[in-house]
Design a protein around this motif. Structure first.
Motif, PDB file in Angstrom:
ATOM      1  N   ILE A  33      -0.897  -7.607  -2.320  1.00  0.00           N
ATOM      2  CA  ILE A  33      -1.145  -6.342  -1.629  1.00  0.00           C
ATOM      3  C   ILE A  33      -2.578  -5.882  -1.869  1.00  0.00           C
ATOM      4  N   ASP A  34      -3.063  -6.089  -3.080  1.00  0.00           N
ATOM      5  CA  ASP A  34      -4.393  -5.597  -3.454  1.00  0.00           C
ATOM      6  C   ASP A  34      -5.388  -6.764  -3.468  1.00  0.00           C
ATOM      7  N   MET A  35      -6.100  -6.959  -2.343  1.00  0.00           N
ATOM      8  CA  MET A  35      -7.093  -8.023  -2.232  1.00  0.00           C
ATOM      9  C   MET A  35      -8.429  -7.403  -1.831  1.00  0.00           C
ATOM     10  N   PRO A  36      -9.524  -8.056  -2.182  1.00  0.00           N
ATOM     11  CA  PRO A  36     -10.823  -7.524  -1.776  1.00  0.00           C
ATOM     12  C   PRO A  36     -11.033  -7.699  -0.267  1.00  0.00           C
ATOM     13  N   GLU A  37     -11.775  -6.817   0.327  1.00  0.00           N
ATOM     14  CA  GLU A  37     -12.164  -6.820   1.741  1.00  0.00           C
ATOM     15  C   GLU A  37     -11.003  -6.538   2.690  1.00  0.00           C
ATOM     16  N   LEU A  38      -9.943  -7.310   2.649  1.00  0.00           N
ATOM     17  CA  LEU A  38      -8.810  -7.138   3.548  1.00  0.00           C
ATOM     18  C   LEU A  38      -7.542  -7.054   2.697  1.00  0.00           C
ATOM     19  N   SER A  39      -6.829  -5.945   2.767  1.00  0.00           N
ATOM     20  CA  SER A  39      -5.639  -5.790   1.917  1.00  0.00           C
ATOM     21  C   SER A  39      -4.479  -6.619   2.468  1.00  0.00           C
ATOM     22  N   GLY A  40      -3.504  -6.872   1.618  1.00  0.00           N
ATOM     23  CA  GLY A  40      -2.308  -7.593   2.035  1.00  0.00           C
ATOM     24  C   GLY A  40      -1.560  -6.850   3.137  1.00  0.00           C
ATOM     25  N   MET A  41      -1.619  -5.526   3.119  1.00  0.00           N
ATOM     26  CA  MET A  41      -0.978  -4.716   4.158  1.00  0.00           C
ATOM     27  C   MET A  41      -1.664  -4.951   5.506  1.00  0.00           C
ATOM     28  N   GLU A  42      -2.983  -5.041   5.490  1.00  0.00           N
ATOM     29  CA  GLU A  42      -3.720  -5.284   6.738  1.00  0.00           C
ATOM     30  C   GLU A  42      -3.410  -6.673   7.293  1.00  0.00           C
ATOM     31  N   VAL A  43      -3.305  -7.651   6.422  1.00  0.00           N
ATOM     32  CA  VAL A  43      -2.941  -9.003   6.862  1.00  0.00           C
ATOM     33  C   VAL A  43      -1.515  -8.980   7.429  1.00  0.00           C
ATOM     34  N   ALA A  44      -0.597  -8.284   6.754  1.00  0.00           N
ATOM     35  CA  ALA A  44       0.790  -8.190   7.220  1.00  0.00           C
ATOM     36  C   ALA A  44       0.856  -7.524   8.593  1.00  0.00           C
ATOM     37  N   ALA A  45       0.027  -6.502   8.815  1.00  0.00           N
ATOM     38  CA  ALA A  45      -0.006  -5.839  10.126  1.00  0.00           C
ATOM     39  C   ALA A  45      -0.426  -6.832  11.208  1.00  0.00           C
ATOM     40  N   TYR A  46      -1.390  -7.668  10.915  1.00  0.00           N
ATOM     41  CA  TYR A  46      -1.824  -8.693  11.863  1.00  0.00           C
ATOM     42  C   TYR A  46      -0.686  -9.678  12.136  1.00  0.00           C
ATOM     43  N   LEU A  96       3.668   0.776  -3.959  1.00  0.00           N
ATOM     44  CA  LEU A  96       3.373   0.388  -2.572  1.00  0.00           C
ATOM     45  C   LEU A  96       4.504  -0.408  -1.925  1.00  0.00           C
ATOM     46  N   VAL A  97       5.528  -0.706  -2.690  1.00  0.00           N
ATOM     47  CA  VAL A  97       6.629  -1.519  -2.172  1.00  0.00           C
ATOM     48  C   VAL A  97       7.264  -0.844  -0.949  1.00  0.00           C
ATOM     49  N   TYR A  98       7.563   0.447  -1.041  1.00  0.00           N
ATOM     50  CA  TYR A  98       8.216   1.134   0.078  1.00  0.00           C
ATOM     51  C   TYR A  98       7.320   1.186   1.309  1.00  0.00           C
ATOM     52  N   GLU A  99       6.039   1.349   1.104  1.00  0.00           N
ATOM     53  CA  GLU A  99       5.094   1.354   2.228  1.00  0.00           C
ATOM     54  C   GLU A  99       5.098   0.003   2.950  1.00  0.00           C
ATOM     55  N   SER A 100       5.331  -1.063   2.214  1.00  0.00           N
ATOM     56  CA  SER A 100       5.301  -2.402   2.803  1.00  0.00           C
ATOM     57  C   SER A 100       6.539  -2.712   3.654  1.00  0.00           C
ATOM     58  N   PHE A 101       7.589  -1.911   3.552  1.00  0.00           N
ATOM     59  CA  PHE A 101       8.817  -2.176   4.311  1.00  0.00           C
ATOM     60  C   PHE A 101       8.579  -2.232   5.814  1.00  0.00           C
ATOM     61  N   ARG A 102       7.578  -1.532   6.303  1.00  0.00           N
ATOM     62  CA  ARG A 102       7.326  -1.529   7.747  1.00  0.00           C
ATOM     63  C   ARG A 102       6.941  -2.916   8.261  1.00  0.00           C
ATOM     64  N   TYR A 103       6.555  -3.827   7.353  1.00  0.00           N
ATOM     65  CA  TYR A 103       6.179  -5.183   7.751  1.00  0.00           C
ATOM     66  C   TYR A 103       7.328  -6.182   7.540  1.00  0.00           C
ATOM     67  N   HIS A 104       8.479  -5.681   7.163  1.00  0.00           N
ATOM     68  CA  HIS A 104       9.694  -6.480   6.990  1.00  0.00           C
ATOM     69  C   HIS A 104       9.484  -7.710   6.095  1.00  0.00           C
ATOM     70  N   PRO A 105       9.010  -7.485   4.869  1.00  0.00           N
ATOM     71  CA  PRO A 105       8.818  -8.632   3.976  1.00  0.00           C
ATOM     72  C   PRO A 105      10.162  -9.239   3.579  1.00  0.00           C
ATOM     73  N   PHE A 106      10.144 -10.525   3.316  1.00  0.00           N
ATOM     74  CA  PHE A 106      11.357 -11.193   2.851  1.00  0.00           C
ATOM     75  C   PHE A 106      11.629 -10.846   1.397  1.00  0.00           C
ATOM     76  N   GLY A 107      10.548 -10.641   0.621  1.00  0.00           N
ATOM     77  CA  GLY A 107      10.743 -10.335  -0.785  1.00  0.00           C
ATOM     78  C   GLY A 107       9.490  -9.836  -1.464  1.00  0.00           C
ATOM     79  N   PHE A 108       9.620  -9.595  -2.769  1.00  0.00           N
ATOM     80  CA  PHE A 108       8.532  -9.090  -3.602  1.00  0.00           C
ATOM     81  C   PHE A 108       8.534  -9.840  -4.922  1.00  0.00           C
ATOM     82  N   VAL A 109       7.352 -10.096  -5.426  1.00  0.00           N
ATOM     83  CA  VAL A 109       7.207 -10.682  -6.750  1.00  0.00           C
ATOM     84  C   VAL A 109       6.233  -9.773  -7.494  1.00  0.00           C
ATOM     85  N   ARG A 110       6.695  -9.280  -8.621  1.00  0.00           N
ATOM     86  CA  ARG A 110       5.819  -8.432  -9.436  1.00  0.00           C
ATOM     87  C   ARG A 110       4.979  -9.329 -10.337  1.00  0.00           C
TER      88      ARG A 110
END
Length: 181
Positions: free
Chosen positions: A6-19, A38-52
């Motif tokens: 989720i937290d990457m330089p230049e382009l966040s994981g959320m922005e990539v997921a939106a694409y 940020l897990v709940y915010e990511s639900f809009r991209y319908h992730p299959f899962g999360f790894v902490r």
């Protein structure tokens, strides 16, 4: 399978997921993060899962195994004959089966097929493949369910399927096991 921090330089994981939501064929998306908030915010991209990240070694192996299982499930087919033609559908394409006397209707997002069979025969064949009986006349693909209520299930297509009282508890338990898997 795409693992995204989720937290990457230049382009966040959320922005990539939106694409990725724009793509016709979407990968199984797994977010890797230190940011539990940020897990709940990511639900809009319908992730299959999360790894902490703090549990990477413990959670990654199971998550990848679950992804592989999901992909294998997506490759299973259901074959039947209707109107003199052989039809082959991916199980993932099927929203639900509906009983109509001695016939069944197979509902997909795009089409409805009709063939001779019983809902019990199909239930015995597909109950281990992510389908649940919610009513004497309906056998539903759990991955197509958006909302599970006490009187009906709403599918991602917007259709509502009634839940029979005799099927409610078992269907609810099965669906909860499906969500936890």
């Amino acid at each position: 399978i795409l693992l995204l921090d989720i937290d990457m330089p230049e382009l966040s994981g959320m922005e990539v997921a939106a694409y990725l939501t724009e793509l016709e064929q979407k990968p199984l998306l797994v977010f890797v993060t230190n940011h539990d908030e940020l897990v709940y915010e990511s639900f809009r991209y319908h992730p299959f899962g999360f790894v902490r990240k703090q549990f990477l070694e413990k959670e990654l192996e199971k998550t990848i195994a679950d992804c592989v299982k999901e992909l294998e499930q997506g490759n299973k087919h259901f074959n039947f004959r209707t109107e003199g033609k052989e039809v082959c559908l991916l199980l993932a394409e099927i929203s639900y089966f509906e009983s109509e006397g001695n016939y069944l209707k197979v509902h997909t997002a795009d089409e409805v097929y009709r063939f001779r069979s019983t809902i019990t025969a199909i239930e015995n064949m597909l109950k281990k493949d992510g389908f649940i009986r919610v009513h004497k006349g309906f056998f539903v693909n759990q991955s197509a369910i958006r909302l599970f209520g006490n009187g009906s299930v709403e599918l991602s297509t917007g259709e509502e399927i009634p839940i029979g009282k005799t099927y409610l508890e078992e269907a609810k338990q099965q669906f909860m096991r499906y969500l936890r898997a």
